[in-house]
Motif scaffolding. Structure first.
Motif, PDB file in Angstrom:
ATOM      1  N   ALA A 121      42.371  51.347  35.203  1.00  0.00           N
ATOM      2  CA  ALA A 121      41.940  50.086  35.438  1.00  0.00           C
ATOM      3  C   ALA A 121      41.996  49.637  36.557  1.00  0.00           C
ATOM      4  O   ALA A 121      41.460  48.686  37.111  1.00  0.00           O
ATOM      5  CB  ALA A 121      42.837  49.368  34.336  1.00  0.00           C
ATOM      6  N   ILE A 122      43.322  49.749  37.433  1.00  0.00           N
ATOM      7  CA  ILE A 122      43.591  49.417  38.571  1.00  0.00           C
ATOM      8  C   ILE A 122      42.391  49.846  39.390  1.00  0.00           C
ATOM      9  O   ILE A 122      41.773  49.171  40.489  1.00  0.00           O
ATOM     10  CB  ILE A 122      44.871  49.919  39.107  1.00  0.00           C
ATOM     11  CG1 ILE A 122      45.947  49.059  38.262  1.00  0.00           C
ATOM     12  CG2 ILE A 122      45.100  49.697  40.591  1.00  0.00           C
ATOM     13  CD1 ILE A 122      47.368  49.843  38.669  1.00  0.00           C
ATOM     14  N   ARG A 123      42.168  51.084  39.618  1.00  0.00           N
ATOM     15  CA  ARG A 123      41.057  51.700  40.635  1.00  0.00           C
ATOM     16  C   ARG A 123      39.692  51.011  40.069  1.00  0.00           C
ATOM     17  O   ARG A 123      38.902  50.927  41.177  1.00  0.00           O
ATOM     18  CB  ARG A 123      40.967  53.394  40.169  1.00  0.00           C
ATOM     19  CG  ARG A 123      39.845  53.857  41.027  1.00  0.00           C
ATOM     20  CD  ARG A 123      39.692  55.250  41.256  1.00  0.00           C
ATOM     21  NE  ARG A 123      41.029  55.955  41.742  1.00  0.00           N
ATOM     22  CZ  ARG A 123      41.946  56.747  41.239  1.00  0.00           C
ATOM     23  NH1 ARG A 123      41.614  56.917  39.693  1.00  0.00           N
ATOM     24  NH2 ARG A 123      42.724  57.317  41.848  1.00  0.00           N
ATOM     25  N   GLY A 124      39.262  50.780  38.990  1.00  0.00           N
ATOM     26  CA  GLY A 124      38.009  50.234  38.578  1.00  0.00           C
ATOM     27  C   GLY A 124      38.102  48.713  39.415  1.00  0.00           C
ATOM     28  O   GLY A 124      36.954  48.348  39.660  1.00  0.00           O
ATOM     29  N   TYR A 125      39.181  48.028  39.124  1.00  0.00           N
ATOM     30  CA  TYR A 125      39.039  46.666  39.628  1.00  0.00           C
ATOM     31  C   TYR A 125      38.946  46.840  41.367  1.00  0.00           C
ATOM     32  O   TYR A 125      38.128  46.013  41.699  1.00  0.00           O
ATOM     33  CB  TYR A 125      40.487  45.997  39.159  1.00  0.00           C
ATOM     34  CG  TYR A 125      40.608  44.798  40.041  1.00  0.00           C
ATOM     35  CD1 TYR A 125      39.977  43.651  39.677  1.00  0.00           C
ATOM     36  CD2 TYR A 125      41.507  44.556  41.276  1.00  0.00           C
ATOM     37  CE1 TYR A 125      40.044  42.327  40.203  1.00  0.00           C
ATOM     38  CE2 TYR A 125      41.616  43.529  41.901  1.00  0.00           C
ATOM     39  CZ  TYR A 125      40.898  42.209  41.424  1.00  0.00           C
ATOM     40  OH  TYR A 125      41.014  41.049  42.210  1.00  0.00           O
ATOM     41  N   VAL A 126      39.915  47.641  41.953  1.00  0.00           N
ATOM     42  CA  VAL A 126      39.751  47.820  43.223  1.00  0.00           C
ATOM     43  C   VAL A 126      38.274  48.015  43.877  1.00  0.00           C
ATOM     44  O   VAL A 126      37.683  47.210  44.786  1.00  0.00           O
ATOM     45  CB  VAL A 126      40.542  48.544  43.881  1.00  0.00           C
ATOM     46  CG1 VAL A 126      40.448  48.835  45.305  1.00  0.00           C
ATOM     47  CG2 VAL A 126      42.197  48.359  43.531  1.00  0.00           C
ATOM     48  N   GLU A 127      37.673  48.988  43.296  1.00  0.00           N
ATOM     49  CA  GLU A 127      36.443  49.564  43.504  1.00  0.00           C
ATOM     50  C   GLU A 127      35.529  48.267  43.053  1.00  0.00           C
ATOM     51  O   GLU A 127      34.476  48.110  43.932  1.00  0.00           O
ATOM     52  CB  GLU A 127      35.952  50.759  42.908  1.00  0.00           C
ATOM     53  CG  GLU A 127      36.769  51.978  43.297  1.00  0.00           C
ATOM     54  CD  GLU A 127      36.440  53.318  42.848  1.00  0.00           C
ATOM     55  OE1 GLU A 127      35.688  53.180  41.768  1.00  0.00           O
ATOM     56  OE2 GLU A 127      36.914  54.511  43.261  1.00  0.00           O
ATOM     57  N   SER A 128      35.704  47.593  42.110  1.00  0.00           N
ATOM     58  CA  SER A 128      34.744  46.314  41.865  1.00  0.00           C
ATOM     59  C   SER A 128      34.693  45.329  42.918  1.00  0.00           C
ATOM     60  O   SER A 128      33.765  44.539  43.118  1.00  0.00           O
ATOM     61  CB  SER A 128      35.027  45.740  40.385  1.00  0.00           C
ATOM     62  OG  SER A 128      36.152  45.066  40.671  1.00  0.00           O
ATOM     63  N   GLN A 129      35.822  45.305  43.722  1.00  0.00           N
ATOM     64  CA  GLN A 129      36.003  44.367  44.929  1.00  0.00           C
ATOM     65  C   GLN A 129      35.671  44.884  46.225  1.00  0.00           C
ATOM     66  O   GLN A 129      35.655  44.383  47.243  1.00  0.00           O
ATOM     67  CB  GLN A 129      37.396  43.936  45.231  1.00  0.00           C
ATOM     68  CG  GLN A 129      37.931  43.383  43.810  1.00  0.00           C
ATOM     69  CD  GLN A 129      37.166  42.133  43.371  1.00  0.00           C
ATOM     70  OE1 GLN A 129      37.155  41.093  44.194  1.00  0.00           O
ATOM     71  NE2 GLN A 129      36.830  42.030  42.113  1.00  0.00           N
ATOM     72  N   THR A 192      47.399  48.696  45.872  1.00  0.00           N
ATOM     73  CA  THR A 192      46.561  47.868  45.441  1.00  0.00           C
ATOM     74  C   THR A 192      47.030  46.323  45.687  1.00  0.00           C
ATOM     75  O   THR A 192      46.199  45.579  46.108  1.00  0.00           O
ATOM     76  CB  THR A 192      46.661  47.870  43.774  1.00  0.00           C
ATOM     77  OG1 THR A 192      45.916  48.926  43.251  1.00  0.00           O
ATOM     78  CG2 THR A 192      45.547  46.595  43.292  1.00  0.00           C
ATOM     79  N   ILE A 196      44.843  43.768  48.015  1.00  0.00           N
ATOM     80  CA  ILE A 196      44.240  42.316  47.399  1.00  0.00           C
ATOM     81  C   ILE A 196      45.074  41.629  48.734  1.00  0.00           C
ATOM     82  O   ILE A 196      44.277  40.477  49.055  1.00  0.00           O
ATOM     83  CB  ILE A 196      45.128  42.377  46.415  1.00  0.00           C
ATOM     84  CG1 ILE A 196      44.341  42.995  45.338  1.00  0.00           C
ATOM     85  CG2 ILE A 196      44.984  40.650  45.894  1.00  0.00           C
ATOM     86  CD1 ILE A 196      45.004  42.960  43.910  1.00  0.00           C
TER      87      ILE A 196
END
Length: 201
Positions: A121-129, A192, A196
């Motif tokens: 979930a963390i990796r997905g969020y970071v890559e979405s940014q 992360t 951010i």
């Protein structure tokens, strides 16, 4: 042939099929119950060699991808996915097999599985940014510890070598798996947070 025109992606697909075959063998072991092991030991030996083959083929997969410069979007997504399916699926089966629970109790598997969900979930969020959060050496140590622990526990059953030495080795690597899983998760959270904060400047 699309994404399967290169061998690394073919191997990844074959690894996934191999993991499913392994789960079929382990499912039979679960259903078999307390039948005399010596009368039907071939199945668990098959599970051992299937796990070793699928786990080691990840090394070949990565080597061919780097050597031939065939690193693809499919490979970046599918390869870690297959790794997680193989390792976590096998751990789930081991947690319900009476002869493996001593090394893989359910709570250990739940903690490790929760870590995988959180990091994904963390990796997905970071890559979405628009940022990258690649795997590092801590994750590689975790993967090695997981595979070695699983191999030892299945191997003890397959080859009837539940000795104090191998039992201790199994416990050590299961605990190493747990520690590295938690440690790598903390490291991902720290990275992360830095990404951010840097992005907010």
């Amino acid at each position: 042939m699309g994404v399967f025109q290169h061998w690394p992606n073919r191997i990844t697909a074959l690894r996934f099929v191999g993991a499913l075959v392994l789960f079929g063998v382990l499912a039979r072991e679960v259903e078999r119950g307390p039948i005399d092991f010596l009368q039907d030991s071939g199945w668990i030996k098959t599970a051992f060699w299937m796990f070793v083959l699928v786990a080691l083929s990840d090394v070949l997969d990565g080597y061919l991808a780097r050597r031939g410069n065939h690193v693809t979007a499919f490979g970046r997504i599918a390869d870690p996915f297959v790794d997680k399916v193989l390792v976590m699926g096998t751990m789930v089966f081991l947690s319900v097999l009476s002869w493996a629970r001593e090394w893989f109790p359910a709570w250990v598997v739940v903690v490790i599985l929760s870590r995988e969900f959180l990091v994904t979930a963390i990796r997905g969020y970071v890559e979405s940014q628009g940022m990258q959060l690649p795997a590092d050496w801590f994750g590689k140590v975790k993967m090695f510890a997981q595979c070695f622990a699983i191999g030892v526990v299945i191997g003890m059953r397959a080859f009837d070598i539940v000795t104090p030495f191998w039992s201790a080795v199994g416990h050590v690597f299961v605990w190493l798996t747990l520690i590295t899983s938690i440690g790598s998760c903390v490291q991902y959270l720290s990275k992360t947070r830095k990404l951010i904060l840097e992005g907010a400047r």
